[in-house]
Design a protein around this motif. Sequence first.
Motif, short mmCIF file in Angstrom:
data_model
loop_
_atom_site.label_atom_id
_atom_site.label_comp_id
_atom_site.label_asym_id
_atom_site.label_seq_id
_atom_site.Cartn_x
_atom_site.Cartn_y
_atom_site.Cartn_z
N ALA A 45 63.06 3.71 37.73
CA ALA A 45 64.44 3.38 37.39
C ALA A 45 64.75 1.91 37.48
CB ALA A 45 65.38 4.15 38.31
N LEU A 83 66.05 9.07 28.13
CA LEU A 83 67.05 8.21 28.74
C LEU A 83 68.05 7.79 27.68
CD1 LEU A 83 68.06 6.51 31.17
CD2 LEU A 83 66.62 4.64 30.29
N ARG A 106 76.44 3.99 35.26
CA ARG A 106 76.16 5.39 34.97
C ARG A 106 76.96 6.32 35.88
NH1 ARG A 106 71.87 6.56 31.69
NH2 ARG A 106 71.03 4.68 30.71
N TRP A 151 70.49 10.32 33.74
CA TRP A 151 69.78 9.81 32.57
C TRP A 151 70.65 9.96 31.33
CZ3 TRP A 151 64.22 8.68 31.98
CH2 TRP A 151 63.60 8.46 33.21
N HIS A 176 62.51 14.30 36.23
CA HIS A 176 63.68 13.68 35.63
C HIS A 176 63.74 14.08 34.17
CE1 HIS A 176 61.28 10.72 33.45
NE2 HIS A 176 60.65 10.43 34.58
N SER A 219 73.00 3.76 38.59
CA SER A 219 73.58 2.44 38.49
C SER A 219 75.08 2.61 38.61
CB SER A 219 73.24 1.77 37.14
OG SER A 219 73.94 2.39 36.07
N ALA A 232 66.74 6.49 42.82
CA ALA A 232 65.55 6.58 41.99
C ALA A 232 64.43 7.36 42.64
CB ALA A 232 65.06 5.17 41.64
N THR A 275 70.76 5.45 26.44
CA THR A 275 71.14 4.07 26.76
C THR A 275 72.46 3.65 26.13
OG1 THR A 275 69.82 3.25 24.90
CG2 THR A 275 68.74 3.38 27.07
N VAL A 313 66.31 -0.10 34.12
CA VAL A 313 67.61 0.29 33.62
C VAL A 313 68.67 0.24 34.70
CG1 VAL A 313 68.90 2.17 32.53
CG2 VAL A 313 66.56 1.68 31.85
N ALA A 314 68.29 0.47 35.97
CA ALA A 314 69.28 0.47 37.04
C ALA A 314 69.95 -0.87 37.18
CB ALA A 314 68.62 0.85 38.36
N MET A 345 68.59 8.07 37.69
CA MET A 345 68.77 6.76 37.09
C MET A 345 70.14 6.22 37.54
SD MET A 345 67.15 4.58 35.31
CE MET A 345 65.85 5.49 34.50
#
Length: 431
Positions: free
Chosen positions: A51, A143, A279, A236, A139, A276, A269, A145, A54-55, A274
């Motif tokens: 992760a 993903l 998110r 995700w 997971h 953040s 993670a 995005t 992207v995190a 994922m």
Amino acid sequence: MDPSLPRTHDLRGIAGVGPPSACPGGSREWTVLRSGRIKRSWDVGSVVLVATAVAAVAGVAGTSGAPALAASNGSGRSANRAASPLARPALASTRPRGRPAHPPTPTTTTPPATPSPVSLAGCPVPPQPPLPASPPPWHPAVLVTSLPPVTAPAPWTSHVATLTGKGMWIWEWASTDGGDAGAIVQQAVSEGLHQLWVRVGDSMNGFYGAEELDALVPVAHAHGIDVIAWGFPYLWDPVGDAAWTAQILHWRAPDHQQVDGYSADIEEATEGVMLSAQRAAVYLELVRHVAGSRLVVATVYPPTDANWDGGYPYQAMAPYVDAFAPMVYWECTDPGTDAAQDVARLSTLRPVHLIGQAFNLASVGGRTDSPSGAEIAEFLSAGRRAGALGASFWVWQEATPEEWAALGGFRWGSPGFRPRDPRSTPTASRH
């Protein structure tokens, strides 16, 4: 960007139109895997790489639109302050008192004094041989995005009465009194519980717990016990996670009763999540939209110095939830001290309901003794003194008779709590 990544979702559930079809020494963090067992963080450190990239894309939500806290039930808290079963993180073996970095100026962040620490049988933990390597956690395969922008929620009235008093977490239904809802409720009543936390969904399987809720909610409500559904979003695809969460909130029993709240287990993670700030905020904003003024809780990692000083997105989640429920698994630290510090920190953002430890770490080379009754009592006492709304324990299926006795023997009143008449017709919404 991979053009195969999904950009749109069925938002019927989101829009509210209807449900969609101690080795001693050093710093030591513990994480319980999806199996419910704990392992040392350094044994799964490589998984964090899943992760890392992207995190870093973390947007922090604004704090406008925060709710006004209902004055009922004597909580005395304002939810309008600005703004870790379930995989279980526990606290490190030492708890340095770093200065909180982000919260607004509180009335106090000093934990209330606690009595002398209780004896912790089996601590310190003797050195153990290295654990075998674990496979990477599951997971989702894709993903997403392309995420919607994060906006402040519409104002809502926060109702936290369900979080008062004592509770217990249910992870595997069949391993909890054999999945017998009547037996579960009977024991909950005998131990003076006010709420049950039941796992009913995750990113792998979506909402899968309708049958369990059908069996449990009417019986629990008839005996004055609230039911909080909880789920495990991997984030995700935060919009997709919000869609199955909406199904949970739209669920109704045959007699039209519903759950009393929802709690999202926000992991990191090491559990395949994922995580953040962006998110978490996207997911919780959509959940809040569906929930309206119904109870939404964030089950979170404990606010250790590293987490509190920016390592975990409490600030991004706070505008969308009614309360935080930190996972306070003390192992070989003092349960009362940990409980008091976590309440002091998190209550600057939202009211707090504590989650305590009712399991041991023998299977992962940790403390082989389960927490004693004295530890359970100290945790409860310290949490109540510190101002927590209530406290519950992970996990029903592993709690010992001594832990149950300590939980049942502790009186933590639930202001305004009244058992329902089992013959009454339920209303469409219970807040």
